[in-house]
Structure formats: structure tokens, C-alpha cells
Enzyme design. Structure first.
Site, mmCIF file in Angstrom:
data_model
loop_
_atom_site.group_PDB
_atom_site.id
_atom_site.type_symbol
_atom_site.label_atom_id
_atom_site.label_comp_id
_atom_site.label_asym_id
_atom_site.label_seq_id
_atom_site.Cartn_x
_atom_site.Cartn_y
_atom_site.Cartn_z
ATOM 1 N N HIS A 199 0.812 -1.200 0.000
ATOM 2 C CA HIS A 199 0.000 0.000 0.000
ATOM 3 C C HIS A 199 0.852 1.259 0.000
ATOM 4 O O HIS A 199 0.469 2.282 -0.576
ATOM 5 C CB HIS A 199 -0.939 -0.005 1.214
ATOM 6 C CG HIS A 199 -2.183 -0.784 0.966
ATOM 7 N ND1 HIS A 199 -2.701 -1.681 1.863
ATOM 8 C CD2 HIS A 199 -2.991 -0.824 -0.107
ATOM 9 C CE1 HIS A 199 -3.795 -2.221 1.347
ATOM 10 N NE2 HIS A 199 -3.990 -1.719 0.165
ATOM 11 N N GLU A 441 -2.686 -20.544 -19.453
ATOM 12 C CA GLU A 441 -1.452 -20.506 -18.658
ATOM 13 C C GLU A 441 -0.887 -21.899 -18.428
ATOM 14 O O GLU A 441 0.140 -22.054 -17.766
ATOM 15 C CB GLU A 441 -1.701 -19.802 -17.323
ATOM 16 C CG GLU A 441 -2.864 -20.382 -16.538
ATOM 17 C CD GLU A 441 -3.223 -19.548 -15.314
ATOM 18 O OE1 GLU A 441 -2.419 -18.706 -14.916
ATOM 19 O OE2 GLU A 441 -4.307 -19.765 -14.752
ATOM 20 N N ASP A 465 2.478 -17.842 -15.249
ATOM 21 C CA ASP A 465 2.361 -19.292 -15.067
ATOM 22 C C ASP A 465 2.685 -20.045 -16.346
ATOM 23 O O ASP A 465 3.191 -21.168 -16.299
ATOM 24 C CB ASP A 465 0.943 -19.652 -14.590
ATOM 25 C CG ASP A 465 0.848 -19.641 -13.067
ATOM 26 O OD1 ASP A 465 1.905 -19.721 -12.411
ATOM 27 O OD2 ASP A 465 -0.263 -19.556 -12.536
ATOM 28 N N CYS A 512 -2.653 -10.866 -19.835
ATOM 29 C CA CYS A 512 -2.753 -10.214 -18.526
ATOM 30 C C CYS A 512 -1.541 -10.552 -17.651
ATOM 31 O O CYS A 512 -1.575 -10.334 -16.449
ATOM 32 C CB CYS A 512 -4.048 -10.603 -17.820
ATOM 33 S SG CYS A 512 -4.251 -12.382 -17.568
#
Length: 591
Positions: A199, A441, A465, A512
Site C-alpha cells: 500500500h 497458462e 504461469d 494479462c
């Protein structure tokens, strides 16, 4: 011998580039000591009153966080993160852990909170996943906020008051600490722990404050008053720099500022190549609050929303309503842009304690992702129903991870149809059509891609992956890191075959994986036929600019040449020689 003091030599420390930019200023060491708390045993007669005190403290902590979020209303991304913390403060897992500490360990409420937060954080910290490890810090921050809300800790512990532009040095910073810096003249941040997904890093990027995180022993080498250079481009921190280093840092900072100003003007432009070929750039997000960041960085939707965080370290799975509320918030934030919700990818290195799954010799190849979902039909149906209900509030797609066989896709389709029917039976609204796609993947999916392309509504390449499974390389292995390259020729050929299958069967294909956020790799993907890229939100302006500097013909020519090489190193050299000179500023972060 001269009596004049000898200036100490500059110290260069290395960390992780958490937020881009170069800052120079005097250090202010922010001692983030944990809130102190009383620790005394209680009797059975005290249990109920101690738990009421805990509930009151949670309510006060939530009220404080909400008030802070409201004060930041013009900084919506930061406010959203604080609102997420408000929800975490009321998490039933923490409440159950505190109850256990009070009733079974006979500890007072404050002691119970401190112990419960530590235990949960330790379990998260032990997970072999950097994102989940970062969440362990969130748990500690929440525990700290609640402890302070009891009113028994020193109120002067955490007040940051700066009189001049300063570099804040800390072991770590809570979102509340970081957000509070909006009203302080903070020009740079250095923390001892954290990653790009922590964060602190996310908020620093939102606030456009240069930051270097993960600087081990920063507090041991930096004192308040030291002049410090924070190089958020290279991940360097220079303590007590020489004049030459200061001049160089100022020049680099000015060049980066000029580049950032230029890129910010292109956020609202479409992502097109030099010759006008349109490319969709979307964002990968993990937390609801990150959807706001994605929108602010010009994302054309969410290409990957990881939902597994909802399930981690809970004594029971999240309810359908809890999931629906979060999915709806993300969908409404991005409306009318598409949001791709990935069904939970748990198992492997992401544990869920309430399922009590038997240990496996190789969990990454075991009961995880879609395999786990299909083995837990009730939990999966609840998950799908929450997604289906969210589809009434925006453009929702559903994506399934780690699919290896058509049978798995067909089984998921069956459950999705069942979930849609159940939602309609209740009289609840949902979209008429919810596209169901897969992540490619696993090598088996890439080999059978022509068959998947005929049944899936869309396909998205998960390169992280895909590299791991195709090259048989544990991506967490440092000794094998040299093998885990998304530029490997085997990976490029798999990507090309998936793109071709998508074109042949009119099945949209996107990517992605982390590969999409690398400017050089993004141009290679363009040349391989990819027109839909999803990445970390902060990378979108750079990738947009990279695309604007090449033509499709150039990208295709380089991709064809790259496919002729037999090693990842040769391919990287080929791409770098072709594009790096014209992307120098984007690759270095300087104009």
C-alpha cells in the site's frame, strides 16, 4: 593534521522502485513503533465486558478511518484504500481470533488484539506469494489502529509534523500515515519493507511522491537531518550525497518531471500506434481500491481482477452478499468499461484455512484454481452467483484460471448457467449475457487452443504461469531465475499460436501477465498480433506512449525476426536493438 571534521562518504542503498521520480531533501525518521498496550489476565466474569471494549474500539477505529477518508474526498484512490481498511477493521476473522484470545487465553481486550493480529499476520507472512505477504502488514496496521482506539497507548506516538520539504524514512507506513502526507511537505519516501504492490508504494504512486521501498536497514544508516536522494526510478537511496551526485540527481529529476508531465497529457488519449492501429490497455487489480487507480491512469477496463484475496485466511468463506458488494463496487467504479472477474485462484501457495485441504507434495500442480473450484461446488456456486449479480451493474466478464481440459471449461459453464438460473429465480437482476473465458497458462490449453477458441468467449494469456509450466521452472526459484523469461522462444511461439487461433475462430485474445507492462515486450506482443493488453495500472501511460512511437509494420517485422532466434537472450537483444533507442526515456524514466 587539520582539525576540520572529515565529511562522511555517501552511502548508496538499494531497494525497490516503489514510485517513480527523483527527490532530494532532509530526512525525517518516522519511528513507527507498534502501539503499546496493557497486558493483564482476565477472569471468566470479565469476558463479555472485554469483548464489548473490543467492539467499541473497532467502532472508534472505523470512525477515525472514515473521517480520514472523507477528508480525502478529492483524492478518491487514497480514500478508497482507507475505506477498504475500514472494512478490514470489522473483519470477522480478526473478531473470532480476538474472542479466542479473550475466552480461551484469558487475555484482556488490548492484549487479545495484539496477539490475534500477530498470529494472523505471521500466517500470511509465511505464504510463498509476495502479494499475500504484503497483506500481513495490513493486518498489523489494522491491529495497531484498533489498539490506539482503546485510548490506552501513547497518543503522541504517531504525529507527523513537518516544517519543510522532507524525505520520510520509516520501517513501514500505514495507508493512514501515507494518506496523511497529503497535507505535509513530503517530497520522498523510504521504507525498510514493502514491494511495488504494498500500500505504501500504491499510495506513493497515487500521490506522485518518489519512493523506494524494501531498503533493508535504512533506519540504521539514515538519521533525521541527513540529506538524502530518493531515486524511485532506479530503486536507489543515496545518503549524504556528494555535490556531483546532487547535481546528477537534480538533472534526472527534472527530466523525469518533464516526461511525467508529457505522459499525463496522453492518459485520456486512445492507445494507437504511429499508423493508427488501436490497442486496448486495461488494468490488473487485486483490491477494490485499485480500480480507482486504474481509471485514473486511463485504463479501458479491468482485464484481470483477482478475487482470491476474499478467501485468504478466513475461518469460513465469504458470503455471497459480501462478495457481491465488493464485485459491484469495482464494476460500478469502472462502468461502462468492462471488468473481467477471475474466479478464485486459491490452492497452491495460496492457502485457505477453512477447507483444511490435505498437504500435497507439489501444490502448484495440485488442487488449485479451477480444480479446487470444481471440487467445492457449493462454494464455487456462491462465488459465481455473486459475480452474476454484479453483472447487473456494469460490463462483467468471468474468467477461469488454470484450465487444462475442455471438460473443465464445460463444467464451469454448467455451474455458471446454474448460478444465473438461481439468481433469476430469486428475482434478482443480472446481465442477459455474461461472457465466460479462460486463462491460457497451462501448456495443455495452449496446445488445444483451437478447440478452446471454439467454446470460450475469450482467452487471456497468463504469461507468468505459462512460463513456469512450459519451461518447468519454479518462478520463485532464484537459482533458476535465468530460465524464467517470457522472451523464451517457446513462449513466443505459444503466444503466436494462441493469437492465431483466436483470429481463426473469432475468439478475442488478450494478455494479462507481467509481460504486458514492459514497453519492449508490449511492442513485441503488438507484432505478434496482440491488440488487448492488461497490466499494472501505473504502466498504462508508458505503454500507451510506446505504442505511439512505432508502426504496426515495424512491430510485425521485429516480431518475425525475433521468432527466428533460438534463445531468450538473442530475442531480447533483437528487440532492444530495434526499439530501445526510441524508447530510452520510457525505459529509464527520464526525458
Amino acid at each position: 593534521m587539520s582539525d576540520e571534521p572529515v565529511p562522511s562518504a555517501p552511502t548508496v542503498m538499494r531497494g525497490i522502485a516503489g514510485s517513480p521520480g527523483v527527490a532530494i531533501g532532509k530526512a525525517v525518521v518516522f519511528g513507527h513503533s507498534r502501539a503499546s498496550c496493557p497486558r493483564y489476565p482476565v477472569t471468566t466474569a470479565d469476558f463479555d465486558s472485554e469483548l464489548r471494549r473490543f467492539q467499541d474500539a473497532v467502532a472508534r477505529a472505523q470512525r477515525d478511518l472514515r473521517e480520514m477518508a472523507q477528508r480525502l474526498s478529492d483524492k478518491s484512490a487514497e480514500a478508497s484504500i482507507l475505506e477498504a481498511y475500514t472494512l478490514m477493521a470489522g473483519d470477522p476473522v480478526l473478531a473470532e481470533a480476538v474472542q479466542h484470545q479473550v475466552r480461551h487465553e484469558k487475555r484482556c481486550a488490548e492484549w487479545a488484539v495484539a496477539e490475534a493480529a500477530d498470529l494472523i499476520a505471521k500466517r500470511l507472512a509465511a505464504v510463498d506469494d509476495h502479494y499475500l505477504r504484503e497483506r500481513s502488514h495490513d493486518v498489523l496496521f489494522i491491529g495497531d489502529r484498533i489498539l490506539r482506539a482503546f485510548g490506552t497507548s501513547d497518543p503522541e506516538q504517531q504525529n507527523l509534523r513537518l516544517d519543510e520539504p522532507s524525505i520520510v524514512i520509516a520501517h513501514d507506513l500505514s495507508p493512514a500515515d501515507t494518506a496523511a502526507m497529503i497535507s505535509q511537505p513530503v517530497v520522498g519516501i523510504v521504507t525498510e519493507i514493502g514491494t511495488r504492490t504494498s500500500h505504501t508504494a500504491i499510495l506513493a504512486r497515487a500521490l506522485e511522491i518518489p519512493a523506494v521501498v524494501g531498503v533493508t536497514d535504512a533506519l540504521a544508516h539514515i538519521s533525521s537531518g541527513d540529506v538524502v536522494i530518493v531515486d524511485g526510478l532506479r530503486g536507489h537511496v543515496v545518503v549524504r550525497p556528494a555535490t556531483r551526485e546532487l547535481d546528477d540527481a537534480r538533472a534526472r529529476g527534472e527530466r523525469h518531471t518533464a516526461l511525467s508531465r508529457e505522459l499525463s497529457t496522453s492518459r485520456d488519449r486512445a492507445a494507437v500506434t504511429k499508423d493508427g492501429v488501436r490497442v486496448a490497455l486495461r488494468a490488473n487489480v487485486e483490491l477494490p481500491a485499485e480500480a480507482v487507480l486504474a481509471r485514473d491512469h486511463g485504463a479501458e477496463g479491468i482485464g484481470l481482477y483477482r478475487t482470491e484475496f476474499l478467501y485468504i485466511d478466513r475461518s469460513s468463506p465469504p458470503s455471497e452478499d459480501q462478495q457481491f458488494a465488493i464485485f459491484r463496487a469495482v464494476v460500478e467504479t469502472m462502468q461502462p468499461l468492462p471488468v473481467t472477474l477471475r474466479t478464485f485462484d486459491i490452492g497452491g501457495d495460496k492457502f485457505i484455512s477453512h477447507l483444511k485441504l490435505p498437504p500435497e507434495m507439489n501444490p502448484m500442480l495440485g488442487l488449485r484454481a479451477v480444480r479446487l473450484a470444481l471440487s467445492q461446488p457449493e462454494m464455487f456456486l456462491e462465488h459465481l452467483r455473486a459475480m452474476v449479480r454484479a453483472s447487473a451493474y456494469g460490463n462483467v466478464k468471468i474468467m477461469v484460471p488454470m484450465v487444462a481440459t475442455l471438460t473443465e471449461l464445460r463444467q464451469v459453464r454448467k455451474y455458471l448457467d446454474q448460478a444465473i438460473a438461481q439468481v433469476k429465480e430469486r428475482g434478482l437482476p443480472c446481465a442477459d449475457d455474461i461472457p465466460l473465458g479462460i486463462m491460457v497458462e497451462v501448456p495443455a490449453a495452449a496446445v488445444l487452443v483451437d478447440l478452446f477458441a471454439q467454446e470460450a468467449a475469450f482467452m487471456s494469456l497468463g504469461t507468468n504461469d505459462l512460463v513456469q509450466y512450459s519451461l518447468a521452472v519454479d518462478r520463485s526459484s532464484r537459482s533458476l531465475a535465468y530460465l524464467a523469461s517470457s522472451f523464451d522462444p517457446a513462449i513466443l511461439r505459444l503466444i503466436r499460436s494462441v493469437v492465431r487461433a483466436g483470429e481463426g475462430w473469432d475468439c478475442p485474445v488478450s494478455i494479462c501477465g507481467a509481460m504486458a507492462s514492459d514497453p519492449l515486450a508490449a511492442l513485441l506482443l503488438l507484432g505478434l498480433g496482440m491488440r488487448d493488453l492488461s497490466m499494472e495500472a501505473a504502466a498504462i501511460p508508458e505503454i500507451k506512449e510506446a505504442l505511439r512511437r512505432v508502426t504496426l509494420d515495424e512491430a510485425e517485422a521485429v516480431a518475425q525476426e525475433a521468432l527466428r532466434y533460438g534463445t531468450a537472450e538473442e530475442i531480447e537483444t533483437c528487440i532492444a536493438e530495434s526499439f530501445a533507442p526510441r524508447l530510452y526515456d520510457l525505459l529509464t524514466g527520464e526525458r
